[in-house]
Design a protein around this motif. Structure first.
Motif, PDB file in Angstrom:
ATOM      1  N   ASN A   2     106.220  59.534 -32.811  1.00  0.00           N
ATOM      2  CA  ASN A   2     105.765  58.736 -33.940  1.00  0.00           C
ATOM      3  C   ASN A   2     104.269  58.975 -34.092  1.00  0.00           C
ATOM      4  O   ASN A   2     103.462  58.606 -33.246  1.00  0.00           O
ATOM      5  CB  ASN A   2     106.072  57.267 -33.663  1.00  0.00           C
ATOM      6  CG  ASN A   2     105.808  56.385 -34.866  1.00  0.00           C
ATOM      7  OD1 ASN A   2     105.086  56.763 -35.777  1.00  0.00           O
ATOM      8  ND2 ASN A   2     106.385  55.201 -34.843  1.00  0.00           N
ATOM      9  N   ARG A   5     101.950  55.929 -33.948  1.00  0.00           N
ATOM     10  CA  ARG A   5     101.724  55.384 -32.613  1.00  0.00           C
ATOM     11  C   ARG A   5     100.773  56.275 -31.814  1.00  0.00           C
ATOM     12  O   ARG A   5      99.928  55.782 -31.070  1.00  0.00           O
ATOM     13  CB  ARG A   5     103.056  55.251 -31.872  1.00  0.00           C
ATOM     14  CG  ARG A   5     103.898  54.111 -32.429  1.00  0.00           C
ATOM     15  CD  ARG A   5     105.182  53.927 -31.685  1.00  0.00           C
ATOM     16  NE  ARG A   5     104.894  53.477 -30.333  1.00  0.00           N
ATOM     17  CZ  ARG A   5     105.729  53.562 -29.324  1.00  0.00           C
ATOM     18  NH1 ARG A   5     106.923  54.071 -29.497  1.00  0.00           N
ATOM     19  NH2 ARG A   5     105.401  53.123 -28.139  1.00  0.00           N
ATOM     20  N   GLU A  31      97.595  48.772 -23.121  1.00  0.00           N
ATOM     21  CA  GLU A  31      98.508  47.633 -22.966  1.00  0.00           C
ATOM     22  C   GLU A  31      98.093  46.484 -23.886  1.00  0.00           C
ATOM     23  O   GLU A  31      98.927  45.855 -24.527  1.00  0.00           O
ATOM     24  CB  GLU A  31      98.523  47.170 -21.508  1.00  0.00           C
ATOM     25  CG  GLU A  31      99.378  45.960 -21.226  1.00  0.00           C
ATOM     26  CD  GLU A  31     100.870  46.193 -21.479  1.00  0.00           C
ATOM     27  OE1 GLU A  31     101.547  45.205 -21.792  1.00  0.00           O
ATOM     28  OE2 GLU A  31     101.342  47.325 -21.388  1.00  0.00           O
ATOM     29  N   GLN A  37     104.292  49.466 -24.830  1.00  0.00           N
ATOM     30  CA  GLN A  37     105.545  48.737 -24.884  1.00  0.00           C
ATOM     31  C   GLN A  37     106.557  49.489 -25.736  1.00  0.00           C
ATOM     32  O   GLN A  37     106.204  50.337 -26.556  1.00  0.00           O
ATOM     33  CB  GLN A  37     105.324  47.354 -25.493  1.00  0.00           C
ATOM     34  CG  GLN A  37     104.286  46.534 -24.782  1.00  0.00           C
ATOM     35  CD  GLN A  37     103.951  45.278 -25.572  1.00  0.00           C
ATOM     36  OE1 GLN A  37     104.616  44.958 -26.539  1.00  0.00           O
ATOM     37  NE2 GLN A  37     102.908  44.590 -25.161  1.00  0.00           N
ATOM     38  N   SER A  38     107.819  49.082 -25.571  1.00  0.00           N
ATOM     39  CA  SER A  38     108.854  49.622 -26.448  1.00  0.00           C
ATOM     40  C   SER A  38     108.667  48.987 -27.827  1.00  0.00           C
ATOM     41  O   SER A  38     108.043  47.928 -27.952  1.00  0.00           O
ATOM     42  CB  SER A  38     110.236  49.295 -25.889  1.00  0.00           C
ATOM     43  OG  SER A  38     110.465  47.903 -25.961  1.00  0.00           O
ATOM     44  N   PRO A  39     109.193  49.606 -28.861  1.00  0.00           N
ATOM     45  CA  PRO A  39     109.046  49.032 -30.204  1.00  0.00           C
ATOM     46  C   PRO A  39     109.617  47.617 -30.292  1.00  0.00           C
ATOM     47  O   PRO A  39     109.067  46.757 -30.988  1.00  0.00           O
ATOM     48  CB  PRO A  39     109.811  49.984 -31.111  1.00  0.00           C
ATOM     49  CG  PRO A  39     109.845  51.270 -30.363  1.00  0.00           C
ATOM     50  CD  PRO A  39     109.832  50.926 -28.910  1.00  0.00           C
ATOM     51  N   GLU A  40     110.700  47.316 -29.577  1.00  0.00           N
ATOM     52  CA  GLU A  40     111.307  45.987 -29.624  1.00  0.00           C
ATOM     53  C   GLU A  40     110.373  44.945 -28.999  1.00  0.00           C
ATOM     54  O   GLU A  40     110.156  43.864 -29.550  1.00  0.00           O
ATOM     55  CB  GLU A  40     112.646  45.969 -28.881  1.00  0.00           C
ATOM     56  CG  GLU A  40     113.711  46.824 -29.530  1.00  0.00           C
ATOM     57  CD  GLU A  40     113.597  48.298 -29.145  1.00  0.00           C
ATOM     58  OE1 GLU A  40     112.963  48.620 -28.123  1.00  0.00           O
ATOM     59  OE2 GLU A  40     114.130  49.127 -29.897  1.00  0.00           O
ATOM     60  N   SER A  41     109.848  45.291 -27.821  1.00  0.00           N
ATOM     61  CA  SER A  41     108.956  44.336 -27.171  1.00  0.00           C
ATOM     62  C   SER A  41     107.634  44.200 -27.941  1.00  0.00           C
ATOM     63  O   SER A  41     107.029  43.132 -27.970  1.00  0.00           O
ATOM     64  CB  SER A  41     108.700  44.707 -25.716  1.00  0.00           C
ATOM     65  OG  SER A  41     108.039  45.945 -25.637  1.00  0.00           O
TER      66      SER A  41
END
Length: 172
Positions: A2, A5, A31, A37-41
């Motif tokens: 991505n 990102r 951080e 982090q993952s996209p969900e978190s």
């Protein structure tokens, strides 16, 4: 990969390097930016951050409302104090008018005023002064009417009455 990102991570690393951070400092910056982090978190973290912001905003609005209410309470307390002082002045004026000292309590003043009022003689209303009184009389209130023939005097009676009236004496 991505690109967005990666570019965001590159910006965070560059900013951390300008502050002369170590690799641990760079990792901590990544951080903090939510890039490790993952996209969900990351989405969950963003949602929690929004919830915290909303809660802070709600608390701020409540504090503003509390300030407004405190100001209104202070205003009402000032009005109450002013009214209480005005009432005390009137109470003292009434006490002076009744011949008592300042600071006489209301129940005492009321009983003195009631006694003074009760002792005054009140005039009885004349029934003819009433706003409901009428000067005209109804037919039932008038004297009985006699026929005109009964009221006329005969000629001799009329002469006697006139002589008595004019000459102050008896009839002849």
């Amino acid at each position: 990969m991505n690109a967005r990102r990666i570019n965001a991570a590159a910006g965070v690393v560059l900013a951390a390097q300008k502050q002369r951070n170590t690799a641990t400092g760079i990792a901590a910056a990544l951080e903090a930016a939510g890039l490790l982090q993952s996209p969900e978190s990351a989405a969950e973290r963003a949602q929690l951050q929004d919830d915290i912001t909303g809660a802070c905003l709600a608390r701020y609005e409540e504090e503003q409302e509390n300030l407004r209410l405190r100001a209104r309470v202070a205003e009402l307390e000032a009005q109450a104090a002013e009214l209480k002082a005005d009432r005390a002045d009137r109470q003292d004026d009434l006490a002076g008018a009744l011949g008592h000292s300042k600071g006489t309590e209301w129940p005492d003043l009321i009983s003195v005023a009631a006694a003074a009022t009760a002792s005054e003689a009140r005039p009885v209303e004349d029934p003819h002064d009433s706003p409901l009184h009428h000067t005209y009389a109804l037919g039932r209130d008038l004297p009985e009417v006699t026929p005109a023939a009964e009221r006329l005097l005969s000629g001799d009676e009329l002469k006697r009455a006139l002589r008595g009236h004019l000459f102050g004496g008896g009839a002849s």
